[in-house]
Design an enzyme around this catalytic site. Structure first.
Site, PDB file in Angstrom:
ATOM      1  N   ASN A 113       0.894  -1.145   0.000  1.00 11.73           N
ATOM      2  CA  ASN A 113       0.000   0.000   0.000  1.00 11.73           C
ATOM      3  C   ASN A 113       0.938   1.200   0.000  1.00 11.73           C
ATOM      4  O   ASN A 113       1.772   1.327   0.899  1.00 11.73           O
ATOM      5  CB  ASN A 113      -0.830  -0.104   1.300  1.00 11.73           C
ATOM      6  CG  ASN A 113      -1.358   1.222   1.793  1.00 11.73           C
ATOM      7  OD1 ASN A 113      -1.487   2.178   1.047  1.00 11.73           O
ATOM      8  ND2 ASN A 113      -1.664   1.273   3.086  1.00 11.73           N
ATOM      9  N   LYS A 156       0.184   4.185   0.491  1.00 10.37           N
ATOM     10  CA  LYS A 156      -0.383   5.222   1.367  1.00 10.37           C
ATOM     11  C   LYS A 156      -0.555   6.537   0.589  1.00 10.37           C
ATOM     12  O   LYS A 156      -1.007   6.514  -0.540  1.00 10.37           O
ATOM     13  CB  LYS A 156       0.485   5.384   2.618  1.00 10.37           C
ATOM     14  CG  LYS A 156       0.690   4.041   3.320  1.00 10.37           C
ATOM     15  CD  LYS A 156       1.194   4.153   4.713  1.00 10.37           C
ATOM     16  CE  LYS A 156       1.340   2.747   5.293  1.00 10.37           C
ATOM     17  NZ  LYS A 156       1.776   2.727   6.670  1.00 10.37           N
ATOM     18  N   HIS A 193      -7.588  -0.310   7.071  1.00  9.08           N
ATOM     19  CA  HIS A 193      -6.179  -0.135   7.450  1.00  9.08           C
ATOM     20  C   HIS A 193      -6.119   0.643   8.774  1.00  9.08           C
ATOM     21  O   HIS A 193      -6.978   1.474   9.051  1.00  9.08           O
ATOM     22  CB  HIS A 193      -5.425   0.616   6.350  1.00  9.08           C
ATOM     23  CG  HIS A 193      -3.957   0.723   6.637  1.00  9.08           C
ATOM     24  ND1 HIS A 193      -3.432   1.738   7.407  1.00  9.08           N
ATOM     25  CD2 HIS A 193      -2.912  -0.078   6.300  1.00  9.08           C
ATOM     26  CE1 HIS A 193      -2.112   1.542   7.510  1.00  9.08           C
ATOM     27  NE2 HIS A 193      -1.783   0.456   6.849  1.00  9.08           N
ATOM     28  N   GLU A 231      -4.543   3.106   9.734  1.00 11.34           N
ATOM     29  CA  GLU A 231      -4.613   4.574   9.638  1.00 11.34           C
ATOM     30  C   GLU A 231      -6.042   5.038   9.390  1.00 11.34           C
ATOM     31  O   GLU A 231      -6.439   6.123   9.807  1.00 11.34           O
ATOM     32  CB  GLU A 231      -3.646   5.059   8.545  1.00 11.34           C
ATOM     33  CG  GLU A 231      -2.198   4.922   9.014  1.00 11.34           C
ATOM     34  CD  GLU A 231      -1.190   4.596   7.928  1.00 11.34           C
ATOM     35  OE1 GLU A 231      -1.462   4.842   6.747  1.00 11.34           O
ATOM     36  OE2 GLU A 231      -0.108   4.073   8.279  1.00 11.34           O
ATOM     37  N   GLU A 263      -2.189  -6.740  10.839  1.00 10.24           N
ATOM     38  CA  GLU A 263      -1.171  -5.705  10.982  1.00 10.24           C
ATOM     39  C   GLU A 263      -1.275  -5.092  12.376  1.00 10.24           C
ATOM     40  O   GLU A 263      -2.101  -4.195  12.604  1.00 10.24           O
ATOM     41  CB  GLU A 263      -1.371  -4.615   9.936  1.00 10.24           C
ATOM     42  CG  GLU A 263      -1.297  -5.108   8.507  1.00 10.24           C
ATOM     43  CD  GLU A 263      -1.086  -3.958   7.546  1.00 10.24           C
ATOM     44  OE1 GLU A 263       0.033  -3.817   7.049  1.00 10.24           O
ATOM     45  OE2 GLU A 263      -2.026  -3.200   7.324  1.00 10.24           O
ATOM     46  N   GLY A 286       4.668   1.423  10.393  1.00  9.20           N
ATOM     47  CA  GLY A 286       5.169   2.772  10.125  1.00  9.20           C
ATOM     48  C   GLY A 286       6.460   3.113  10.849  1.00  9.20           C
ATOM     49  O   GLY A 286       7.092   2.264  11.477  1.00  9.20           O
ATOM     50  N   SER A 340       6.173  -3.271   9.447  1.00  6.90           N
ATOM     51  CA  SER A 340       7.649  -3.281   9.497  1.00  6.90           C
ATOM     52  C   SER A 340       8.278  -4.523   8.873  1.00  6.90           C
ATOM     53  O   SER A 340       9.309  -5.001   9.339  1.00  6.90           O
ATOM     54  CB  SER A 340       8.146  -3.110  10.939  1.00  6.90           C
ATOM     55  OG  SER A 340       7.874  -1.818  11.400  1.00  6.90           O
TER      56      SER A 340
END
Ligand code: PGA
Length: 262
Positions: free
Chosen positions: A9, A11, A98, A100, A170, A176, A217
């Site tokens: 992704n 982002k 996701h 975020e 995740e 991130g 990560s």
């Protein structure tokens, strides 16, 4: 050989020209290492979807996905993108939930459920992202959070609709710049919880068939350990995949480890 899923992704990082160049170079790069069991995918920003589809079109090996979707087809939803609009662009995957989206944009489990149902109804491969926060891990309620996220997202959706469902586990604390990778033991434990929950809901035939990817990560140092964990069917990668050379290195290493795992 069992299918192996590897994707990224991007982002809100790559503009149209950058996305086109990225997908194009990736398609060229994987030509050499392409394996029938490998399913690659790239999930760029909405504004770059058309150029990504064009750049991937010669490869027939890279699926293009959207980072979000609205549950409604048309209507009073200013700023949203409908499943019809994604269909119009020949998008094949829709990513939903996701971390975020959940934690910065405050998407709820209810909204995620509506999106998953709509995405499956429109026959998109639907990549449902789940994962616990650091504080939930610390309170030892990570498994409960995962079960809740799965059960609420899939509530009322019959097993016949799940053929194109993928799940990405995740952990939020692993994602991130501030994230640190989960170790193989932890990933194995959590993927088992996810697998058991899917089997509890849908029986072993369907529950066992849904791919579960790990994300957070992932890098060239840990990709082999992670892909070798039981119930890990693929890797969903952010930062380490955004340079094509580095991504290809991860893809090649992961393919080798995958072959050994079988
Ligand atoms: P990361 O991102 O690999 O940069 O941690 C993963 C993700 O957000 O899916």
């Amino acid at each position: 050989m069992k299918k192996l899923y590897i994707g990224t992704n991007t982002k809100m990082y790559k503009l149209r020209a950058e996305t086109a160049e990225y997908v194009h170079s990736l398609a060229l790069g994987v030509k050499e290492c392409s394996e029938k069991f490998l399913q690659l995918f790239v999930i760029p920003s909405f504004t770059a979807l058309d150029v990504a589809v064009q750049s991937a079109s010669g490869s027939n090996n890279i699926l293009i996905g959207a980072q979000n979707v609205c549950w409604a087809e048309r209507g009073q939803f200013t700023g949203e993108i409908s499943p019809l609009m994604l269909q119009e662009l020949s998008i094949e995957i829709v990513e939903i939930g996701h971390s975020e989206r959940r934690h910065i944009m405050h998407e709820t489990n209810r909204e995620i459920h509506l999106k998953v149902a709509a995405s499956l109804n429109y026959n998109f491969t639907t990549l449902l992202c789940i994962g616990e926060l650091q504080e939930e891990k610390d309170a030892d309620i990570g498994d409960d959070v995962l079960r809740l996220q799965i059960k609420s997202a899939l509530h009322g959706i019959p097993k016949e609709k799940l053929e194109k469902l993928w799940i990405a586990y995740e952990p939020v604390w692993a994602i991130g710049n501030a994230g640190y990778p989960a170790d193989a033991k932890y990933v194995t434990e959590k993927h088992l919880v996810i697998r058991q929950t899917l089997i509890e809901l849908y029986g072993s035939q369907t529950g066992d068939s849904i791919p579960i990817l790990y994300g957070g990560s992932v890098n060239k140092g840990n990709c082999c350990d992670l892909i070798c964990c039981k119930n890990v069917d693929g890797l969903f990668i952010g930062r380490s995949a955004w340079n094509v050379g580095e991504f290809l290195e991860i893809i090649n290493k992961t393919i080798d480890a995958w072959k050994e795992k079988q």
